[in-house]
Design a protein around this motif. Structure first.
Motif, short mmCIF file in Angstrom:
data_model
loop_
_atom_site.label_atom_id
_atom_site.label_comp_id
_atom_site.label_asym_id
_atom_site.label_seq_id
_atom_site.Cartn_x
_atom_site.Cartn_y
_atom_site.Cartn_z
N PRO A 1 0.83 -1.20 0.00
CA PRO A 1 0.00 0.00 0.00
C PRO A 1 0.87 1.25 0.00
O PRO A 1 1.95 1.26 0.58
CB PRO A 1 -0.79 -0.12 1.31
CG PRO A 1 0.12 -0.91 2.20
CD PRO A 1 0.84 -1.87 1.31
N ASP A 2 0.40 2.27 -0.68
CA ASP A 2 1.12 3.55 -0.68
C ASP A 2 0.31 4.56 0.11
O ASP A 2 -0.83 4.88 -0.27
CB ASP A 2 1.33 4.04 -2.12
CG ASP A 2 2.29 5.21 -2.17
OD1 ASP A 2 3.48 5.01 -1.88
OD2 ASP A 2 1.84 6.33 -2.49
N PHE A 3 0.90 5.04 1.21
CA PHE A 3 0.20 5.94 2.11
C PHE A 3 0.51 7.40 1.76
O PHE A 3 1.44 7.71 1.02
CB PHE A 3 0.62 5.68 3.56
CG PHE A 3 0.43 4.26 4.01
CD1 PHE A 3 -0.76 3.59 3.79
CD2 PHE A 3 1.45 3.59 4.68
CE1 PHE A 3 -0.94 2.28 4.22
CE2 PHE A 3 1.29 2.28 5.10
CZ PHE A 3 0.09 1.62 4.87
N ILE B 1 -7.69 -2.32 -2.66
CA ILE B 1 -6.91 -1.22 -2.10
C ILE B 1 -7.78 -0.36 -1.19
O ILE B 1 -7.36 0.07 -0.11
CB ILE B 1 -6.29 -0.36 -3.23
CG1 ILE B 1 -5.31 -1.21 -4.03
CG2 ILE B 1 -5.60 0.87 -2.65
CD1 ILE B 1 -4.83 -0.53 -5.30
N ALA C 1 -4.53 3.52 2.59
CA ALA C 1 -3.89 3.35 1.28
C ALA C 1 -4.51 4.28 0.26
O ALA C 1 -5.73 4.30 0.09
CB ALA C 1 -4.00 1.91 0.82
N GLN C 2 -3.69 5.06 -0.42
CA GLN C 2 -4.17 5.93 -1.47
C GLN C 2 -3.98 5.33 -2.86
O GLN C 2 -4.57 5.77 -3.83
CB GLN C 2 -3.46 7.29 -1.39
CG GLN C 2 -3.75 8.02 -0.08
CD GLN C 2 -3.35 9.47 -0.14
OE1 GLN C 2 -2.40 9.83 -0.82
NE2 GLN C 2 -4.08 10.31 0.57
N ARG C 3 -3.13 4.33 -2.90
CA ARG C 3 -2.83 3.58 -4.11
C ARG C 3 -1.96 2.41 -3.68
O ARG C 3 -1.77 2.22 -2.48
CB ARG C 3 -2.11 4.46 -5.15
CG ARG C 3 -0.79 5.01 -4.66
CD ARG C 3 -0.30 6.17 -5.46
NE ARG C 3 -1.17 7.33 -5.37
CZ ARG C 3 -1.11 8.23 -4.38
NH1 ARG C 3 -0.24 8.08 -3.38
NH2 ARG C 3 -1.93 9.25 -4.36
N ALA C 4 -1.43 1.64 -4.60
CA ALA C 4 -0.56 0.52 -4.22
C ALA C 4 0.37 0.20 -5.39
O ALA C 4 0.24 0.76 -6.49
CB ALA C 4 -1.38 -0.71 -3.81
N THR D 1 -3.27 3.12 10.03
CA THR D 1 -3.52 2.39 8.79
C THR D 1 -4.05 1.00 9.11
O THR D 1 -4.02 0.55 10.27
CB THR D 1 -2.24 2.26 7.96
OG1 THR D 1 -1.25 1.52 8.69
CG2 THR D 1 -1.67 3.64 7.65
N TRP E 1 -4.51 -5.94 5.21
CA TRP E 1 -5.10 -6.54 4.03
C TRP E 1 -6.22 -7.50 4.44
O TRP E 1 -6.06 -8.26 5.38
CB TRP E 1 -4.04 -7.32 3.24
CG TRP E 1 -3.02 -6.45 2.59
CD1 TRP E 1 -1.71 -6.30 2.97
CD2 TRP E 1 -3.20 -5.60 1.47
NE1 TRP E 1 -1.08 -5.41 2.12
CE2 TRP E 1 -1.98 -4.96 1.20
CE3 TRP E 1 -4.31 -5.32 0.65
CZ2 TRP E 1 -1.82 -4.06 0.14
CZ3 TRP E 1 -4.14 -4.42 -0.40
CH2 TRP E 1 -2.91 -3.80 -0.65
#
Length: 328
Positions: free
Chosen positions: A235-237, A284, A290-293, A324, A327
């Protein structure tokens, strides 16, 4: 600290007409509507030399994370260990590493004269983090010419205390276990990790301006890296919106990943290909924060068993990581 080895810029920041960000980073800035703002911020905080505060910071560290690229173009993230002072800066554009590279780590072979490299130093006790991108200089030893130097925020960094279990200046033969598929031991390290490091490479833009290698930290709650066979999903925070790593992925979808097993001292190094998951899928969206992954597909890797001379003691989880999810 000594005076700068080059003439001081009239503006204490980026002194070039071209942006400190390359085409991949700018494309992602534009995608989130922050291109103009990021250009202004980047020109203010990214410098072609180290400020004294950063020079003193690096000199105090017992370990450093490095990024490099092998002859095939595969990025690797590496861990370098040494007694404080093993990193030195004779002037503000020279970064000297004086410690043996771990046996079995590709960094020594990759860090040849003219090669692009990147470093991130983290003081785990305080969560301070500073970064540097450069080019290996001609001559003996590992000396990098500074291309970009900048600080990063302390977000998602878990604190740890550290102490050396053995002398880091003595080279010790490693038990290097190579693989092309993740085994149980590797999966166990990844499954419990709250920290890893990722190297990426932009071979398109000028490595002496805004191209080259980047390496950085990723953190989250234990288990934030999802394992599906030989594929990892990360995950991209929310961060500083620089998109250094993801911008490189956009230009060149390859990555090197480093996990340190803070309990056993095992060093896990992976290299492979990446796909950027920019759209918010249900998977996601279900991961809080998560803003993207992005997905990493393993090409090959190795585990250096008990290679870390530094022992780590768990500290406090990052407050941002605690916000956060997991999954599902």
């Amino acid at each position: 600290m000594t005076a700068k080895a080059q003439a001081s810029p009239t503006f204490d920041g980026w002194d070039k007409d071209v942006s400190p960000f390359h085409q991949g980073e700018v494309a992602l800035h534009e995608r989130v509507g922050r291109a103009e703002r990021q250009d202004i911020v980047g020109r203010r905080i990214i410098r072609p030399y180290m400020i004294d505060q950063h020079r003193e910071f690096f000199a105090s560290l017992p370990f450093l994370i490095g990024g490099s690229v092998d002859v095939s173009g595969a990025p690797w993230a590496s861990a370098l260990f040494g007694s404080p002072g093993f990193l030195s800066t004779p002037d503000d554009v020279s970064f000297v590493i004086n410690t043996p590279v771990l046996d079995g780590d590709p960094f020594a072979e990759n860090a040849k004269p003219g090669a692009p490299v990147s470093f991130v130093g983290i003081e785990l006790q305080s969560r301070r983090r500073n970064r540097l991108n450069g080019i290996i200089r001609e001559g003996a030893g590992i000396v990098a010419d500074v291309v970009q130097s900048f600080g990063n925020c302390p977000q998602y960094i878990h604190t740890r205390d550290m102490a050396f279990a053995r002398d880091p200046s003595i080279t010790v033969s490693s038990d290097r276990r190579e693989f092309t598929e993740l085994g149980d031991a590797e999966r166990a390290i990844i499954a419990k990790a709250d920290t890893f490091f990722v190297a990426s490479h932009n071979p398109v833009d000028d490595p002496r301006v805004n191209g080259g290698v980047d390496v950085n930290h990723r953190g989250g709650n234990a288990g934030f890296v999802k394992i599906d066979g030989n594929t990892l999903t990360v995950p991209d925070f929310s961060g500083n919106f620089a998109f250094n790593t993801l911008g490189n992925f956009l230009v060149n979808p390859k990555a090197g990943i480093l996990f340190i097993d803070f309990a056993s001292g095992d060093i896990l190094q992976l290299t492979g290909t990446v796909e950027l998951l920019w759209d918010i899928t249900p998977e996601i969206a279900a991961f809080e924060g998560a803003q993207r992954a992005w997905r990493f597909h393993l090409t090959k890797g190795h585990r250096l068993v008990g290679a870390s001379p530094l022992g780590f003691t768990d500290g406090e989880a990052s407050p941002r990581s605690l916000k956060t999810g997991q999954w599902h």
